[in-house]
Design a protein around this motif. Structure first.
Motif, PDB file in Angstrom:
ATOM      1  N   PRO A 149       0.905  -1.367  -0.001  1.00 21.42           N
ATOM      2  CA  PRO A 149      -0.130   0.002  -0.073  1.00 21.42           C
ATOM      3  C   PRO A 149       0.750   1.329  -0.139  1.00 21.42           C
ATOM      4  N   ILE A 150       0.167   2.178  -0.530  1.00 10.23           N
ATOM      5  CA  ILE A 150       0.911   3.692  -0.326  1.00 10.23           C
ATOM      6  C   ILE A 150      -0.372   4.448   0.178  1.00 10.23           C
ATOM      7  N   ILE A 151       0.006   5.168   1.086  1.00  5.13           N
ATOM      8  CA  ILE A 151      -0.790   5.681   2.330  1.00  5.13           C
ATOM      9  C   ILE A 151      -0.695   7.347   2.196  1.00  5.13           C
ATOM     10  N   ILE A 152      -1.398   8.105   1.659  1.00  7.26           N
ATOM     11  CA  ILE A 152      -1.097   9.466   1.553  1.00  7.26           C
ATOM     12  C   ILE A 152      -1.961  10.314   2.541  1.00  7.26           C
ATOM     13  N   LEU A 153      -1.458  10.586   3.611  1.00  5.86           N
ATOM     14  CA  LEU A 153      -2.104  11.294   4.532  1.00  5.86           C
ATOM     15  C   LEU A 153      -2.509  12.851   4.023  1.00  5.86           C
ATOM     16  N   PRO A 154      -3.252  13.596   4.445  1.00  8.47           N
ATOM     17  CA  PRO A 154      -3.514  15.196   4.264  1.00  8.47           C
ATOM     18  C   PRO A 154      -2.234  15.698   4.801  1.00  8.47           C
ATOM     19  N   LYS A 155      -2.072  17.206   4.414  1.00  8.10           N
ATOM     20  CA  LYS A 155      -1.183  17.743   4.606  1.00  8.10           C
ATOM     21  C   LYS A 155      -1.361  18.302   6.123  1.00  8.10           C
ATOM     22  N   LYS A 156      -0.169  18.332   7.196  1.00  6.46           N
ATOM     23  CA  LYS A 156      -0.426  18.684   8.414  1.00  6.46           C
ATOM     24  C   LYS A 156      -1.457  19.771   8.695  1.00  6.46           C
ATOM     25  N   ASN A 157      -2.353  19.549   9.826  1.00 10.52           N
ATOM     26  CA  ASN A 157      -3.362  20.584  10.129  1.00 10.52           C
ATOM     27  C   ASN A 157      -4.307  20.588   9.060  1.00 10.52           C
ATOM     28  N   THR A 158      -4.569  19.691   8.289  1.00  7.60           N
ATOM     29  CA  THR A 158      -5.622  19.638   7.269  1.00  7.60           C
ATOM     30  C   THR A 158      -6.370  18.333   7.544  1.00  7.60           C
ATOM     31  N   SER A 159      -7.666  18.565   7.580  1.00  5.78           N
ATOM     32  CA  SER A 159      -8.658  17.415   8.035  1.00  5.78           C
ATOM     33  C   SER A 159      -9.219  16.571   6.862  1.00  5.78           C
ATOM     34  N   TYR A 160      -9.596  15.654   6.918  1.00  7.92           N
ATOM     35  CA  TYR A 160     -10.562  14.995   5.985  1.00  7.92           C
ATOM     36  C   TYR A 160     -11.817  15.661   5.847  1.00  7.92           C
ATOM     37  N   PRO A 161     -12.650  15.675   4.578  1.00  7.20           N
ATOM     38  CA  PRO A 161     -13.535  16.210   4.274  1.00  7.20           C
ATOM     39  C   PRO A 161     -14.774  15.340   4.707  1.00  7.20           C
ATOM     40  N   PHE A 162     -14.624  14.514   5.820  1.00  2.00           N
ATOM     41  CA  PHE A 162     -15.403  13.472   6.477  1.00  2.00           C
ATOM     42  C   PHE A 162     -14.892  13.553   7.787  1.00  2.00           C
ATOM     43  N   ALA A 163     -16.040  12.816   8.791  1.00  2.00           N
ATOM     44  CA  ALA A 163     -15.626  12.896  10.281  1.00  2.00           C
ATOM     45  C   ALA A 163     -14.342  11.835  10.370  1.00  2.00           C
ATOM     46  N   LYS A 164     -13.449  12.465  11.347  1.00  2.00           N
ATOM     47  CA  LYS A 164     -12.089  11.713  11.466  1.00  2.00           C
ATOM     48  C   LYS A 164     -12.342  10.185  12.131  1.00  2.00           C
ATOM     49  N   PRO A 165     -11.906   9.139  11.063  1.00  2.00           N
ATOM     50  CA  PRO A 165     -12.234   7.997  11.766  1.00  2.00           C
ATOM     51  C   PRO A 165     -11.459   7.572  13.075  1.00  2.00           C
ATOM     52  N   PHE A 166     -12.096   6.248  13.684  1.00  4.61           N
ATOM     53  CA  PHE A 166     -11.503   5.979  14.740  1.00  4.61           C
ATOM     54  C   PHE A 166     -10.063   5.470  14.628  1.00  4.61           C
ATOM     55  N   LYS A 167     -10.151   4.440  13.572  1.00  2.75           N
ATOM     56  CA  LYS A 167      -9.073   3.943  13.082  1.00  2.75           C
ATOM     57  C   LYS A 167      -8.813   3.903  11.846  1.00  2.75           C
ATOM     58  N   GLU A 168      -7.573   3.561  11.098  1.00  4.73           N
ATOM     59  CA  GLU A 168      -7.409   3.421   9.677  1.00  4.73           C
ATOM     60  C   GLU A 168      -6.826   2.166   9.456  1.00  4.73           C
ATOM     61  N   VAL A 169      -7.336   1.266   8.462  1.00  8.47           N
ATOM     62  CA  VAL A 169      -6.913   0.012   8.431  1.00  8.47           C
ATOM     63  C   VAL A 169      -6.753  -0.477   6.547  1.00  8.47           C
ATOM     64  N   PRO A 170      -5.498  -0.583   6.346  1.00  8.20           N
ATOM     65  CA  PRO A 170      -5.362  -0.955   4.989  1.00  8.20           C
ATOM     66  C   PRO A 170      -5.821  -2.459   4.639  1.00  8.20           C
ATOM     67  N   MET A 171      -6.550  -2.594   3.617  1.00  2.86           N
ATOM     68  CA  MET A 171      -6.833  -3.922   3.193  1.00  2.86           C
ATOM     69  C   MET A 171      -6.516  -4.139   1.658  1.00  2.86           C
ATOM     70  N   ILE A 172      -5.532  -5.100   1.540  1.00  3.27           N
ATOM     71  CA  ILE A 172      -5.198  -5.294   0.066  1.00  3.27           C
ATOM     72  C   ILE A 172      -5.381  -6.658  -0.506  1.00  3.27           C
ATOM     73  N   PHE A 173      -6.193  -6.795  -1.448  1.00  7.39           N
ATOM     74  CA  PHE A 173      -6.429  -8.053  -2.030  1.00  7.39           C
ATOM     75  C   PHE A 173      -5.355  -8.408  -3.001  1.00  7.39           C
ATOM     76  N   GLY A 174      -4.974  -9.686  -2.808  1.00  2.61           N
ATOM     77  CA  GLY A 174      -4.065 -10.263  -3.660  1.00  2.61           C
ATOM     78  C   GLY A 174      -4.245 -11.695  -4.117  1.00  2.61           C
ATOM     79  N   GLU A 175      -3.246 -12.398  -4.692  1.00  4.36           N
ATOM     80  CA  GLU A 175      -3.628 -13.634  -5.143  1.00  4.36           C
ATOM     81  C   GLU A 175      -2.367 -14.633  -4.391  1.00  4.36           C
TER      82      GLU A 175
END
Length: 581
Positions: A149-175
Motif C-alpha cells: 500500500p501507499i498511504i497518503i495522509l492530508p497535509k499537516k493541520n488539514t482534515s478529511y472532508p468527512f468525520a475523523k475515523p477512530f482507526k484506519e486499516v489498509p486491506m489489500i487483495f492479492g492472489e
C-alpha cells in the motif's frame, strides 16, 4: 578540439537547466513537506500458504510488502536494492509523477530494469494527492508477490472532508499461487494458450477459512462497537476484478484512487486491479454477534478459465460484555451475498455512483473544450503460430491482445531515454492510429480475421493538449471488461455505456460537472467509456490493461507528452543511477 568546444555551450546549458530544475523542485519539497526515506531489499523468502511452501520474491521479506506512508506535499525517496537473479522495476501506481517520469517505473518504458546486484533510487514528490494508492513491480508477472500500500495522509493541520475515523486499516487483495508465476506466464506465451489461474485470493496475504489448510491464515479486522473505521481497500490481484462485502454491514465510499468522492452508501464494492477505494465502516453499537464474515470473489465476463473461489476474512467485535454474547465459531456464520460472477449490470450501476466532490477546495478540473479526439478499441485477438510448433490458442493460433489492433512490442531499451535523447530511430515510431484503421461492428458479430498487428507505436501530444479518448471494448474472441490504467495522469470519466459508442448521440449526455477522477478505469464488457485529461505532465506515459495476462499479450501503448516552454514544464534529465539495459 573544435567539436568539443562547440559542445561546451550545450553541456553548460544542460547542466544549468538541470541545476535550476533541481533547485526549483527541492524548493517546492522543502516548502510543502518533509522527505521520507525507504529502503526496499528485493530478496527470496520462504512463505507458506495452503500447506504449500515456496521461495518467492519479496520486499524486505514481507508478503504483502511494507507500507509506504507520506503526507501530501512530501518528497518520497525509495532505494531499491536487487539481491535476486530476476530483473526488477517498481511502479508507484497512481502517483502523478509531475516532472519525475524517471521514477515511474514500468520496465522498458521509463527505465531499464534494475539488474541483479544493482540498485536504483526512486525520487518523487506527491503533489495534490491524498488517499490510498499502491506500489508494485512492473516487469513480467513479478507483481504477484511484490506489492504493497501507499498511504497518503492530508497535509499537516488539514482534515478529511468527512468525520475523523477512530482507526484506519489498509486491506489489500492479492492472489496466492502454488506455482511460480514466471513459469506460468512463460508457458502460456510459449504455447499461445491462456495461463493457469491462481490457487486462492488473499486479504493482506491471507487466504482465509474457505480454502483447504487455511483456517489459521485468516485476516481478522478487530473492531470496537459504535466506532467509525476507514478501510483503505486495494485490489492488487493479477487478473481479476473483485466484489467485496461484509455481512450485515454497510460502507460509505469517500475516496477512489486518491481522490475524494461525493460520499455514498453501499453494502457491496467492486474494485478492479489497480484501483483503490476508501470506505467508512461504522460498527454496530450493540452487535448481535461478535463475529461477521467478509468475503471477496471475482467479477468475470471473459471466455477463459478463472479462479472462481472466495476469500473470506473475519470482522471481530472486541470488548463485548460476555453475558450478552457467547463466542461462536465461524461454522454457523453466513457469508455476505455477492453478485453472480458475470454481474455486469451491478458493475455498471456501481461505477455510475462515483462523482467528484467538485468543491472550491477539491475542484473537478475536467477539460471543457477538446484539442484532440481519439477512439481506441481494446480487446483480444490472435497471432500466427510459429512454424514447426503446435499452438493452443484460438484455432491453433496464439492468444494476443491489442489497442486499435496494434499489439504493443516492448523495446529493449527505455522509451523515455530514447525520447529524451532524441534516439527514437529503431526504438519506436510515432504513427499509433488515432482511430481504428478498419472500422467494424465492435460489439456485434466479430470479424473472421482476428489477427493483430505488432509494433512499438506511440502517440505524441504537445504540452497542455486537452484530450478526449473513447475506449471501446470489442467482441473479438468474446467481450470482456478491461481495467485500463494511464500512468502519470488522472482521468475524468465523462461517459460510459453498452454497445458501440455513437459520436452523435452519446457526447450530449456526458457529465462535465462532477465526473469521477481515477487512474484506472473499467471499460465495460461489450461497451465503451469516454475519458478526458489535460497533457500537462511531459514524459512517456504507459497506458495498458491492468489484467496482467492482457498486458503480456500486448494490450498496451504509450503517450509521449512534449515539454512546454517554461522551465517548470520540462522534464529534467535522468538521475545518474538510472539503470542500464
Amino acid at each position: 578540439m573544435g567539436s568539443s568546444f562547440l559542445l561546451f555551450p550545450a553541456i553548460f546549458s544542460y547542466l544549468l537547466f538541470f541545476g535550476i530544475s533541481m533547485c526549483f523542485y527541492s524548493t517546492i519539497a522543502q516548502q510543502t513537506g518533509t522527505t521520507r526515506h525507504y529502503k526496499f531489499e528485493i530478496q527470496l523468502h520462504n512463505v507458506t500458504r495452503l500447506c504449500h511452501s515456496k521461495r518467492m520474491l519479496t520486499v524486505n521479506g514481507k508478503f504483502p510488502g511494507p507500507r509506504v506512508i507520506a503526507r501530501e506535499g512530501d518528497r518520497v525517496v525509495i532505494k531499491v536494492v536487487n539481491h535476486v537473479s530476476n530483473n526488477v522495476s517498481f511502479h508507484w501506481h497512481g502517483i502523478r509523477q509531475l516532472l519525475s517520469g524517471w521514477a515511474d517505473g514500468p520496465a522498458y518504458v521509463t527505465q531499464c530494469p534494475i539488474q541483479s546486484g544493482q540498485s536504483y533510487v526512486y525520487n518523487f514528490t506527491i503533489v495534490g494527492q491524498r488517499g490510498t494508492l499502491l506500489w508494485h513491480a512492473h516487469i513480467s508477472w513479478l507483481r504477484a508477490t511484490l506489492y504493497g500500500p501507499i498511504i497518503i495522509l492530508p497535509k499537516k493541520n488539514t482534515s478529511y472532508p468527512f468525520a475523523k475515523p477512530f482507526k484506519e486499516v489498509p486491506m489489500i487483495f492479492g492472489e496466492w499461487w502454488n506455482a511460480d508465476t514466471e513459469a506460468v506466464i512463460n508457458q502460456a506465451l510459449q504455447t499461445g494458450a491462456g495461463p493457469n489461474v491462481s490457487d486462492a485470493y488473499t486479504i493482506n496475504g491471507f487466504p482465509g477459512p474457505l480454502y483447504n489448510c487455511s483456517a489459521n491464515q485468516t485476516f481478522k479486522l478487530k473492531v470496537k462497537p459504535g466506532k467509525t473505521y476507514l478501510l483503505r481497500i486495494i485490489n492488487a490481484a493479477l487478473n481479476d476484478d473483485l466484489f467485496f462485502s461484509i455481512a450485515n454491514h454497510t460502507f460509505t465510499v469517500v475516496e477512489a484512487d486518491a481522490v475524494y468522492v461525493k460520499p455514498f452508501e453501499t453494502d457491496l464494492l467492486l474494485i478492479t486491479p489497480g484501483q483503490t477505494t476508501n470506505v467508512l465502516l461504522k460498527t454496530k453499537p450493540y452487535p448481535f454477534n461478535t463475529t461477521f464474515l467478509m468475503a471477496a470473489r471475482p467479477y468475470f465476463t471473459g471466455q477463459g478459465t478463472i479462479d472462481n473461489s472466495t476469500v473470506a476474512g473475519i470482522l471481530e467485535y472486541e470488548n463485548i460484555p460476555s453475558e450478552n454474547h457467547s463466542k461462536i465459531s465461524i461454522t454457523g456464520l453466513q457469508l455476505p451475498t455477492l453478485p453472480p460472477i458475470n454481474g455486469t449490470s451491478f458493475a455498471a450501476n456501481f461505477s455510475n455512483k462515483f462523482r467528484s466532490l467538485a468543491t472550491a477546495q477539491f475542484p473537478a478540473n475536467v477539460p471543457q473544450s477538446i484539442d484532440k479526439n481519439f477512439f481506441f478499441t481494446v480487446g483480444l485477438g490472435s497471432s500466427p503460430c510459429p512454424k514447426n510448433q503446435t499452438c493452443q490458442g484460438p484455432n491453433g493460433t496464439k492468444f494476443a491482445a491489442s489497442v486499435n489492433n496494434v499489439s504493443f512490442t516492448l523495446p529493449t531499451t527505455s522509451l523515455l531515454q530514447a525520447h529524451f535523447f532524441g534516439q527514437s530511430n529503431g526504438v519506436y515510431t510515432t504513427d499509433f492510429p488515432s482511430f481504428p484503421i478498419t472500422p467494424f461492428n465492435y460489439t456485434g458479430t466479430p470479424p473472421n480475421n482476428t489477427m493483430v498487428a505488432n509494433g512499438t507505436k506511440v502517440v505524441v501530444l504537445p504540452f497542455n493538449t486537452s484530450v478526449e479518448l473513447v475506449l471501446q471494448d470489442t467482441s473479438i474472441l468474446g467481450a470482456e471488461s478491461h481495467p485500463l490504467h494511464l500512468h502519470g495522469y488522472n482521468l475524468f470519466i465523462v461517459g460510459q455505456g453498452f454497445g458501440n459508442f455513437d459520436p452523435q448521440k452519446d457526447p450530449p449526455n456526458y457529465n462535465l460537472v462532477d465526473p469521477v477522477e481515477r487512474n484506472t478505469v473499467g471499460v465495460p464488457s461489450g461497451g465503451w467509456v469516454a475519458i478526458r485529461f489535460r497533457a500537462d505532465n511531459p514524459g512517456v506515459w504507459f497506458m495498458h490493461c491492468h489484467f496482467e495476462v492482457h498486458l503480456s499479450w500486448g494490450l498496451k501503448m504509450a503517450w509521449i507528452v512534449l515539454d512546454g516552454n517554461l522551465p517548470n514544464q520540462q522534464l529534467p534529465p535522468p538521475p545518474s543511477d538510472l539503470p542500464k539495459c
